[in-house]
Design a protein around this motif. Sequence first.
Motif, PDB file in Angstrom:
ATOM      1  N   PRO A 264      -3.804   5.759   0.299  1.00 27.29           N
ATOM      2  CA  PRO A 264      -4.126   4.256   0.752  1.00 27.29           C
ATOM      3  C   PRO A 264      -5.582   4.179   0.777  1.00 27.29           C
TER       4      PRO A 264
ATOM      5  N   THR B 125       0.703  -1.089   0.085  1.00 30.17           N
ATOM      6  CA  THR B 125      -0.100   0.105  -0.056  1.00 30.17           C
ATOM      7  C   THR B 125       0.869   1.274  -0.087  1.00 30.17           C
TER       8      THR B 125
ATOM      9  N   GLY C  30      -1.711  -5.863  -4.381  1.00 31.23           N
ATOM     10  CA  GLY C  30      -1.848  -4.427  -3.961  1.00 31.23           C
ATOM     11  C   GLY C  30      -2.594  -3.661  -5.426  1.00 31.23           C
TER      12      GLY C  30
END
Length: 267
Positions: free
Chosen positions: A75, A68, A145
Amino acid sequence: MRARELGRKSVVVGDLVSLVGDTSGATDALARIVRIGDRTSVLRRTADDTDPYERVIVANADQLVIVTALANPPPRTGLIDRCLVAAYVGGLDPLLCLTKSDLADPVELTALYSDLGLRTVSVRKDEPLDALIEQLRGRMSVLVGHSGVGKSTLVNALVPDADRAVGRVSDVGKGRHTSSSAVMLALDDDSWIVDTPGIRSFGLAHVQPSDVLATFPDLLEGALRCPANCEHRSAAAGCALDDWVATGPATPGRLAAFRRLLAAPTT
């Protein structure tokens, strides 16, 4: 190639398989996969929360590294929460890897997960990756991610021969998808990393509240007092976990963290 007798059972990255045929690896060698070993863990997801078909992405991994960015793009806790659910339910240890820590302070974000005891590591482009490498040694680690968070950049730094494609972040703060398949790479003799494609959402249609609850042993006994088919969302809906926490066996923070995971948004 896969033997016909395996039917439609899929073979995924990380599977341990039995082979027959020419296993030399030489040019034009041909072998068949005749057995898929039992899986010790699985990372699975669905396309979205309405899709009943779950897809196993990686098998037998030890930990899920949730990559992240702290900034550019900002985020997104929804994805972190969902990846945590997938890790807990699938039997993987989660690790939160925060990139671009030179652009923002990680304290506020890490504080959100203090009640879960989530391991975290912060990295930045102008410093060595020693802290992250230490967390990866001796394990098979899956990296997931959003696109643009620097996941492929990390992989290239960890395994210079990987040559994973690196994209840029658009003006609206969204990354472009650059990796298109899961690939396992050797970090050293007994450490592996699996790079996965950048994702926009992490569907959890296959996960039930009871699956998540099973990963919170301090709340399990209290749930025995709940009505049948309780979704554990709130005391107003009849959930007994609030009373359980009030008596002391678990903390309010743990209950709040559990309910946040249940309610994790799709992005």
